[in-house]
Motif scaffolding. Structure first.
Motif, PDB file in Angstrom:
ATOM      1  N   LEU A 239       5.196 -11.798  -8.821  1.00  0.00           N
ATOM      2  CA  LEU A 239       4.127 -11.477  -9.763  1.00  0.00           C
ATOM      3  C   LEU A 239       4.704 -11.339 -11.168  1.00  0.00           C
ATOM      4  CD1 LEU A 239       2.281  -8.765  -7.637  1.00  0.00           C
ATOM      5  CD2 LEU A 239       1.454 -11.085  -8.119  1.00  0.00           C
ATOM      6  N   PRO A 240       4.018 -11.860 -12.184  1.00  0.00           N
ATOM      7  CA  PRO A 240       4.495 -11.708 -13.560  1.00  0.00           C
ATOM      8  C   PRO A 240       4.465 -10.245 -13.991  1.00  0.00           C
ATOM      9  CG  PRO A 240       2.767 -13.386 -13.396  1.00  0.00           C
ATOM     10  CD  PRO A 240       2.785 -12.655 -12.102  1.00  0.00           C
TER      11      PRO A 240
ATOM     12  N   ARG B 206      -3.590   0.359  -0.916  1.00  0.00           N
ATOM     13  CA  ARG B 206      -3.104  -0.853  -0.243  1.00  0.00           C
ATOM     14  C   ARG B 206      -2.695  -1.911  -1.265  1.00  0.00           C
ATOM     15  NH1 ARG B 206      -4.742  -5.954   1.189  1.00  0.00           N
ATOM     16  NH2 ARG B 206      -3.549  -6.787   2.956  1.00  0.00           N
ATOM     17  N   LYS B 207      -3.515  -2.079  -2.287  1.00  0.00           N
ATOM     18  CA  LYS B 207      -3.178  -3.068  -3.302  1.00  0.00           C
ATOM     19  C   LYS B 207      -1.866  -2.717  -3.996  1.00  0.00           C
ATOM     20  CE  LYS B 207      -5.094  -5.618  -7.198  1.00  0.00           C
ATOM     21  NZ  LYS B 207      -6.246  -5.781  -8.112  1.00  0.00           N
ATOM     22  N   ASP B 208      -1.693  -1.450  -4.280  1.00  0.00           N
ATOM     23  CA  ASP B 208      -0.460  -1.002  -4.935  1.00  0.00           C
ATOM     24  C   ASP B 208       0.754  -1.282  -4.050  1.00  0.00           C
ATOM     25  OD1 ASP B 208       0.545   0.274  -7.345  1.00  0.00           O
ATOM     26  OD2 ASP B 208       1.153   1.913  -6.052  1.00  0.00           O
ATOM     27  N   ASP B 209       0.624  -1.027  -2.763  1.00  0.00           N
ATOM     28  CA  ASP B 209       1.721  -1.289  -1.830  1.00  0.00           C
ATOM     29  C   ASP B 209       2.061  -2.775  -1.791  1.00  0.00           C
ATOM     30  OD1 ASP B 209       1.875   1.381  -1.182  1.00  0.00           O
ATOM     31  OD2 ASP B 209       0.697   1.200   0.675  1.00  0.00           O
ATOM     32  N   VAL B 210       1.030  -3.619  -1.698  1.00  0.00           N
ATOM     33  CA  VAL B 210       1.262  -5.067  -1.654  1.00  0.00           C
ATOM     34  C   VAL B 210       1.900  -5.548  -2.949  1.00  0.00           C
ATOM     35  CG1 VAL B 210       0.165  -7.329  -1.485  1.00  0.00           C
ATOM     36  CG2 VAL B 210      -0.616  -5.457  -0.021  1.00  0.00           C
TER      37      VAL B 210
ATOM     38  N   HIS C 232       3.810  -3.926  -4.998  1.00  0.00           N
ATOM     39  CA  HIS C 232       5.216  -3.533  -5.043  1.00  0.00           C
ATOM     40  C   HIS C 232       6.068  -4.429  -4.142  1.00  0.00           C
ATOM     41  CE1 HIS C 232       3.955   0.272  -7.034  1.00  0.00           C
ATOM     42  NE2 HIS C 232       5.166   0.176  -7.546  1.00  0.00           N
ATOM     43  N   ARG C 233       5.572  -4.739  -2.958  1.00  0.00           N
ATOM     44  CA  ARG C 233       6.328  -5.604  -2.048  1.00  0.00           C
ATOM     45  C   ARG C 233       6.446  -7.027  -2.591  1.00  0.00           C
ATOM     46  NH1 ARG C 233       2.975  -3.286   2.000  1.00  0.00           N
ATOM     47  NH2 ARG C 233       1.916  -5.296   2.255  1.00  0.00           N
TER      48      ARG C 233
ATOM     49  N   PHE D 257      -2.436 -10.869  -1.160  1.00  0.00           N
ATOM     50  CA  PHE D 257      -3.169  -9.641  -0.845  1.00  0.00           C
ATOM     51  C   PHE D 257      -4.010  -9.755   0.425  1.00  0.00           C
ATOM     52  CE2 PHE D 257      -2.104  -9.607  -5.291  1.00  0.00           C
ATOM     53  CZ  PHE D 257      -1.627  -8.329  -5.470  1.00  0.00           C
ATOM     54  N   LEU D 258      -3.807 -10.832   1.193  1.00  0.00           N
ATOM     55  CA  LEU D 258      -4.547 -11.018   2.433  1.00  0.00           C
ATOM     56  C   LEU D 258      -3.854 -10.303   3.590  1.00  0.00           C
ATOM     57  CD1 LEU D 258      -5.430 -14.812   2.167  1.00  0.00           C
ATOM     58  CD2 LEU D 258      -6.825 -12.850   1.463  1.00  0.00           C
ATOM     59  N   GLY D 259      -4.666  -9.728   4.466  1.00  0.00           N
ATOM     60  CA  GLY D 259      -4.132  -9.146   5.681  1.00  0.00           C
ATOM     61  C   GLY D 259      -3.846 -10.219   6.720  1.00  0.00           C
ATOM     62  N   ARG D 260      -3.458  -9.806   7.915  1.00  0.00           N
ATOM     63  CA  ARG D 260      -3.062 -10.772   8.943  1.00  0.00           C
ATOM     64  C   ARG D 260      -4.184 -11.723   9.320  1.00  0.00           C
ATOM     65  NH1 ARG D 260       0.501  -7.106  13.238  1.00  0.00           N
ATOM     66  NH2 ARG D 260       2.196  -6.576  11.784  1.00  0.00           N
TER      67      ARG D 260
END
Length: 293
Positions: free
Chosen positions: A143-144, A131-135, A137-138, A38-41
């Motif tokens: 993820l369990p 943003r968390k939801d997008d990450v 899903h990707r 969940f970390l950005g660049r």
């Protein structure tokens, strides 16, 4: 506390947990193998640099010494409380978990086995939640499987009651509530309102974990420095607005309808969780409480 972009303080706290993962398990305060996702660049670059630096890659508490250790010990205290309630069965079984101001909390995945299908409601501002939801899903393959329901709330315009109920929260069910790293950035009145809302939504004997800031009152230079630097906490959030001394916490929670179950001041957190030379920031503490009948 209006948020137009994903929360940077939430990412900093997530970075603390990701950096902790590079430590030897024997001294690791929190074990979070998912935080790095969940970390950005910028935060990812900082994490890689710390890993490359080895023992020299410590994240410096330049302005508030011991703050990262407190954040990690706070998280561990709440983890232990969650593990305790999730292990209960029968009439004491917890039916759901709520994380208020969830940020990039990963408990829904770290405790997936213990949750056994019970939902985790993550309440936060829309931008961070999206943003968390997008990450998530990707990163789904890493993820369990678990039941996570993200509840987007504009805290300036509404309480979390309506959005939480619309997301499927069961009013009156036994619930475990995590309220981490938030109370000190709110007014006293808002803290009281939030406690009252939690109590009204959840069944009696539901539990809550939260942390508080307090004004160090020792007559020495260290305490004076912490009193002077209180507003430097804006590095991880908003300026400090609410504080309460550990000695007064039981009575404060009792007036809101909660019984204090456990309270850990910095020295206790260090004794419980720190296995190396790290210090714990001395002006915050953690509490666990149970709603009365």
């Amino acid at each position: 506390m209006q948020e137009s972009a994903p929360s940077r303080p939430a990412e900093v706290v997530c970075l603390f947990r990701a950096m902790e993962q590079r430590r030897d398990p024997a001294v690791r305060i929190v074990d979070d193998p998912f935080a790095h996702l969940f970390l950005g660049r910028g935060s990812t670059a900082a994490l890689r640099a710390a890993i490359a630096a080895g023992p020299l890659g410590e994240l410096p508490d330049r302005f508030l010494p011991g703050l990262s250790a407190f954040v990690l010990a706070r998280h561990r205290f709440m983890d232990d409380a969650l593990a305790d309630v999730l292990a209960r069965t029968g009439a004491d079984r917890v039916e759901q978990v709520v994380v208020l101001g969830a940020g990039y909390d990963t408990r829904a995945w770290r405790f997936a086995d213990a949750l056994a299908g019970r939902p985790v409601f993550e309440v936060d501002f829309p931008s961070t939640s999206k943003r968390k939801d997008d990450v998530a899903h990707r990163s789904a393959k890493n993820l369990p499987g678990t039941v996570v329901r993200r509840v987007q709330v504009d805290f300036l315009a509404e309480t979390f009651e309506g959005p939480l109920l619309r997301a499927g929260f069961l009013r009156g069910a036994r619930t475990f509530v995590v309220w981490e790293g938030v109370s000190m950035y709110l007014t006293r009145n808002v803290v009281k309102q939030t406690l009252g809302l939690v109590r009204s939504l959840c069944a009696p004997t539901s539990e809550l974990v939260l942390d508080f800031w307090f004004l160090l009152d020792a007559p020495d230079l260290r305490a004076a420095a912490h009193r002077f630097s209180a507003n430097l906490l804006h590095l991880l959030g908003e300026p400090v607005l609410f504080g309460i001394h550990p000695e007064d916490t039981g009575a404060f929670l009792a007036r809101a309808g909660f019984e204090l179950v456990d309270l850990a001041e910095p020295a206790a957190l260090a004794q419980r969780y720190v296995r190396d030379r790290r210090a714990v920031y001395p002006a915050n503490f953690v509490a666990r409480a149970r709603s009365s009948g």
